[in-house]
Design a protein around this motif. Structure first.
Motif, mmCIF file in Angstrom:
data_model
loop_
_atom_site.group_PDB
_atom_site.id
_atom_site.type_symbol
_atom_site.label_atom_id
_atom_site.label_comp_id
_atom_site.label_asym_id
_atom_site.label_seq_id
_atom_site.Cartn_x
_atom_site.Cartn_y
_atom_site.Cartn_z
ATOM 1 N N TYR A 66 68.360 73.021 36.330
ATOM 2 C CA TYR A 66 68.517 72.995 37.779
ATOM 3 C C TYR A 66 67.317 73.723 38.338
ATOM 4 C CZ TYR A 66 71.150 72.597 42.129
ATOM 5 O OH TYR A 66 71.568 72.256 43.394
ATOM 6 N N ARG A 67 66.341 72.958 38.713
ATOM 7 C CA ARG A 67 65.100 73.567 39.166
ATOM 8 C C ARG A 67 65.328 74.306 40.478
ATOM 9 N NH1 ARG A 67 60.012 69.677 38.882
ATOM 10 N NH2 ARG A 67 60.170 69.993 36.650
ATOM 11 N N GLY A 68 64.884 75.554 40.496
ATOM 12 C CA GLY A 68 64.933 76.313 41.736
ATOM 13 C C GLY A 68 66.293 76.881 42.076
ATOM 14 N N SER A 69 67.174 76.915 41.111
ATOM 15 C CA SER A 69 68.482 77.481 41.412
ATOM 16 C C SER A 69 69.088 78.063 40.147
ATOM 17 C CB SER A 69 69.406 76.396 41.961
ATOM 18 O OG SER A 69 70.737 76.868 41.970
ATOM 19 N N GLY A 120 64.605 57.582 28.447
ATOM 20 C CA GLY A 120 63.810 58.721 28.895
ATOM 21 C C GLY A 120 63.765 58.892 30.400
ATOM 22 N N LEU A 121 64.880 58.689 31.054
ATOM 23 C CA LEU A 121 64.902 58.844 32.515
ATOM 24 C C LEU A 121 64.609 60.276 32.936
ATOM 25 C CD1 LEU A 121 67.943 56.733 33.733
ATOM 26 C CD2 LEU A 121 65.529 56.259 34.042
ATOM 27 N N GLU A 122 64.945 61.220 32.026
ATOM 28 C CA GLU A 122 64.754 62.627 32.384
ATOM 29 C C GLU A 122 63.280 62.923 32.715
ATOM 30 O OE1 GLU A 122 65.866 61.445 29.598
ATOM 31 O OE2 GLU A 122 64.982 62.362 27.828
ATOM 32 N N GLU A 123 62.427 62.012 32.282
ATOM 33 C CA GLU A 123 61.014 62.159 32.580
ATOM 34 C C GLU A 123 60.767 62.078 34.087
ATOM 35 O OE1 GLU A 123 57.186 59.492 31.497
ATOM 36 O OE2 GLU A 123 58.831 59.514 30.038
ATOM 37 N N TYR A 124 61.586 61.291 34.756
ATOM 38 C CA TYR A 124 61.365 61.060 36.187
ATOM 39 C C TYR A 124 62.243 61.950 37.062
ATOM 40 C CZ TYR A 124 59.814 56.860 33.813
ATOM 41 O OH TYR A 124 59.229 56.004 32.946
ATOM 42 N N VAL A 125 63.407 62.241 36.560
ATOM 43 C CA VAL A 125 64.339 63.031 37.365
ATOM 44 C C VAL A 125 64.373 64.420 36.766
ATOM 45 C CG1 VAL A 125 66.650 63.129 38.291
ATOM 46 C CG2 VAL A 125 65.685 60.949 37.609
ATOM 47 N N SER A 126 63.678 65.330 37.405
ATOM 48 C CA SER A 126 63.553 66.606 36.728
ATOM 49 C C SER A 126 64.113 67.765 37.541
ATOM 50 C CB SER A 126 62.087 66.862 36.401
ATOM 51 O OG SER A 126 61.306 66.554 37.526
ATOM 52 N N ASP A 127 64.750 67.468 38.646
ATOM 53 C CA ASP A 127 65.254 68.567 39.475
ATOM 54 C C ASP A 127 66.554 69.128 38.941
ATOM 55 O OD1 ASP A 127 63.301 68.753 41.575
ATOM 56 O OD2 ASP A 127 63.886 66.711 42.048
ATOM 57 N N CYS A 128 67.420 68.230 38.531
ATOM 58 C CA CYS A 128 68.717 68.691 38.072
ATOM 59 C C CYS A 128 69.234 67.700 37.034
ATOM 60 C CB CYS A 128 69.679 68.786 39.261
ATOM 61 S SG CYS A 128 71.313 69.362 38.819
#
Lengths: 130, 574
Positions: free
Chosen positions: B215-218, B185-193
């Motif tokens: 891709y947050r913000g893009s 569940g790493l996606e829990e921590y890395v959520s920008d891209c």
């Protein structure tokens, strides 16, 4: 985990431990000299990162265990990674605090504040593993 | 891809990986961590490594590679085959590789701890070379190495926050698992891209794909993009173009067959258009393609020939037999062959390889011979999607593409088994014409967008000097071909002779008539002359008689002395 320790850790530019404290933690003659003097010597290296409560507790626990079980045949070196960050690589240090038994071989690692004496003794091969 | 310009653009760190920057419109989020996940062997480590190597080489951004699975030497060796000289980068202080060894059996856990050691190591490595990029591959190894997951999760959260504070652009790799993106569940921590890599096989052919899940913000391309790993590293294909913004050229290029040019509005294909030549077996599709190739090379244009059924030397030999010398152009470097079996690799890989070849050779003309060899089993939709991307790509680059397609006998001719006709601008259909125990070749233009074109079915021959379009003969049963055409030609010859004789006869007849007329005219003239003479005689006599009477009267008067003066001087008084 205590909040103050978090703050300390994120700030890698915090001043290193004062010299006096390091000496208090039992760092004296070189470990090789000691190893040569005693063939059954336990060379222990405790890795810490600054003077955190966990590190202090680990050192205190270690000192107590050694005095009880290895009196006169142990040597403790405390390595502060904030002062010598490059040393972390050599002994593959990730967790803090980590106690590394350099001698006798094989190398053993015990991570944590060493509060569980039994597990420390198992880690140092002073108690058989169940 | 044409994205609207964002006013507040998220700063991005270009990866330098072919295609990936296009999908992500500029690269990974700068100063933030990106999660790259996928199953074993899908290329996570390589993608991360290429990100660092290209960063160090092309963008002057040194990088730290923290490896949890492979040792430094293993890594150096593994990527050396891709042309990445890590030793050199390390020596030039452009890269640090730190192998983190963690073995659960060697570790005893007693009480509380944190991962400050990892932070210090990473911080030290970053500071030692002023790194701007960091890779953690695969940090999930910590979960199997350290017993206390609670502490680990808290420390990971702190780690990613710390990385952001450091302002480094990071790639964190994670193993894909059922049900979630990563095993822990790493996606829990890395959520920008979040980028997912995938390696799957169907019909015994494997293909690699990449997808930007988040891709947050893009803005980013959301499709699955095929990618390939070869001697140049990774290349991703952002092949499904989002718009139809290609500029349509009005320039025309000859087909290499003069009479075919005439059929196509007198000038040939449009540059940058897509041309389909379809037909049943042995109708001369490749020969037609070869004509086009030779014509392009003659004009000095680079031509790339993708062959999926014949080897280059076989093509050259065969075309030589019909008088087209392709070898000459290949030697001059104007013509390049890329021959592969369709089963050699997956569709995406083929497409990727074609992209690479096109990007490297920069041709003006591309031949794909034949298209339908890709169709195996039930992958028609995929083939169509692939061809659409190929056609789009060629159009974007203003490359004229000529594709051949083998039509299965019995099926409708005006149909390709991959249903790509809608993508095609000019469609030439070659067909057999079987009449009176013969098989002849016919050609017609099924469609040709944007130009007036011939609607005739033309017979053509494959001669030792290439394809030759014959004159059109239309008999009662349609277009005449082969011996029927020859018979028609003979018939016309006879008719011509008869016609010529007829004309001659008429000429003679006329001449004869003219002569008769002239004779008649002469006769009439003679008659007239005779009559005239007679008339003149009579007139003369009349005059003479008149004179005589007048004289008589004078004489009479003289005699009678009637008048002193005579009317005339003539005559003597007696």
């Amino acid at each position: 985990m205590k909040k103050e320790s978090v703050d300390r850790k994120t700030d890698l530019n915090a001043p290193p431990l004062p010299k006096k404290d390091r000496e208090d933690m039992g760092v004296g003659a070189s470990e090789t000299q000691f190893a040569q003097a005693k063939s059954d010597a336990f060379i222990l290296r405790l890795y810490v990162a600054g003077q955190t409560p966990k590190s202090m507790m680990a050192f205190a626990n270690l000192k107590k265990i050694c005095e009880e079980h290895l009196k006169g045949q142990y040597f403790i070196e405390v390595v502060d990674l904030l002062e010598n960050p490059t040393l972390a690589r050599g002994d593959q240090i990730l967790a803090i605090p980590t106690l590394v038994r350099k001698l006798p071989v094989p190398v053993r690692k015990i991570i944590g504040d060493l509060s569980n004496t039994e597990r420390v003794l198992i880690g140092l091969d002073l108690l058989p593993r169940e | 891809m044409n994205m609207p310009e964002e006013k507040m653009r998220l700063p991005k760190a270009p990866t330098g990986i072919q295609g990936l920057d296009e999908i992500t419109s500029g690269g990974l989020p700068k100063g933030r961590p990106t999660l790259v996940c996928g199953s074993a062997g899908c290329g996570k480590t390589l993608l991360a490594m290429e990100f660092l190597v290209r960063g160090a080489r092309q963008y002057n951004e040194p990088g730290v590679f923290m490896a949890f699975e492979e040792t430094e030497n293993d890594l150096i060796q593994n990527v050396a085959s891709l042309g990445f000289d890590l030793k050199d980068l390390i020596a030039r202080k452009k890269m640090v590789i730190d192998f983190v060894y963690i073995e659960r059996s060697e570790i005893e856990e007693t009480g509380e701890y944190d991962l400050e050691g990892l932070f210090i190591r990473l911080g030290q490595a970053i500071d030692s070379i002023g790194a701007k990029r960091v890779v953690l591959d695969t940090i999930e190894s910590l979960f199997s190495g350290l017993p206390n997951e609670l502490i680990l999760r808290a420390e990971l959260r702190r780690l990613f926050r710390w990385l952001k504070e450091k302002g480094v652009t990071a790639i964190i790799t994670g193993e894909r698992s059922e049900g979630s993106l990563t095993r822990y569940g790493l996606e829990e921590y890395v959520s920008d891209c979040v980028i997912i890599l995938d390696h799957r096989s169907s019909e015994q052919v494997s293909s690699r794909r990449l997808r930007v899940v988040k891709y947050r913000g893009s803005s980013h391309g959301t499709n699955e993009y095929p990618f390939l790993i070869d001697e140049d590293g990774i290349s991703v294909l952002p092949v499904t173009s989002l718009g139809l913004q290609q500029i349509a050229s009005t320039q025309r290029i000859p087909t290499g067959i003069e009479r075919l040019d005439s059929m196509l509005g007198g000038a040939g294909f449009f540059r940058g258009s897509s041309v389909l030549v379809s037909g049943t077996a042995g109708t001369g599709k490749s020969s037609l393609a070869a004509h086009f190739v030779a014509a392009a090379c003659q004009r000095g244009e680079q031509t790339l020939y993708f062959s999926f059924e014949e080897s280059p030397s076989q093509i050259m030999r065969n075309m030589h037999s019909i008088g087209i010398d392709l070898q000459k152009w290949e030697k001059k470097g104007l013509l390049q062959f890329q021959a592969n079996r369709p089963t050699f690799t997956g569709l995406e890989m083929h497409l990727t390889m074609m992209h690479k070849a096109i990007n490297a050779f920069k041709p003006k003309v591309v031949i794909v011979d034949p298209l339908n060899s890709f169709v195996m089993g039930g992958n028609a939709t995929e083939v169509k999607a692939m061809l659409m991307r190929l056609v789009d790509f060629l159009k974007m680059k203003e490359i004229t593409g000529l594709f051949t397609n083998l039509t299965a006998g019995g099926g409708a001719l005006e149909q390709t088994d991959i249903a790509i006709s809608s993508l095609i601008d000019t469609w030439l259909l070659l067909r057999d014409i079987e009449i009176s125990g013969e098989r002849n070749r016919g050609m017609y233009i099924l469609k040709s967008r944007g130009m007036a074109h011939s609607n005739q079915i033309r017979e053509f021959l494959i001669t030792d000097h290439g394809i030759e379009l014959r004159d059109v003969y239309i008999g009662s049963g349609g277009v005449l071909t082969g011996s029927a055409r020859l018979a028609q030609e003979a018939q016309e010859q006879v008719a011509q002779t008869i016609h010529d004789q007829d004309v001659e006869r008429r000429k003679l007849d006329l001449e004869r008539k003219r002569k008769i007329m002239e004779a008649q005219i002469t006769a009439l003239r003679f008659e007239f002359e005779a009559q005239e003479f007679e008339a003149m005689n009579i007139i003369g006599q009349e005059h003479a008689r008149e004179d005589h009477q007048t004289q008589e009267r004078v004489d009479m008067a003289q005699i009678r002395k009637a008048d002193a003066k005579p009317n005339r001087q003539k005559g003597n008084s007696k």
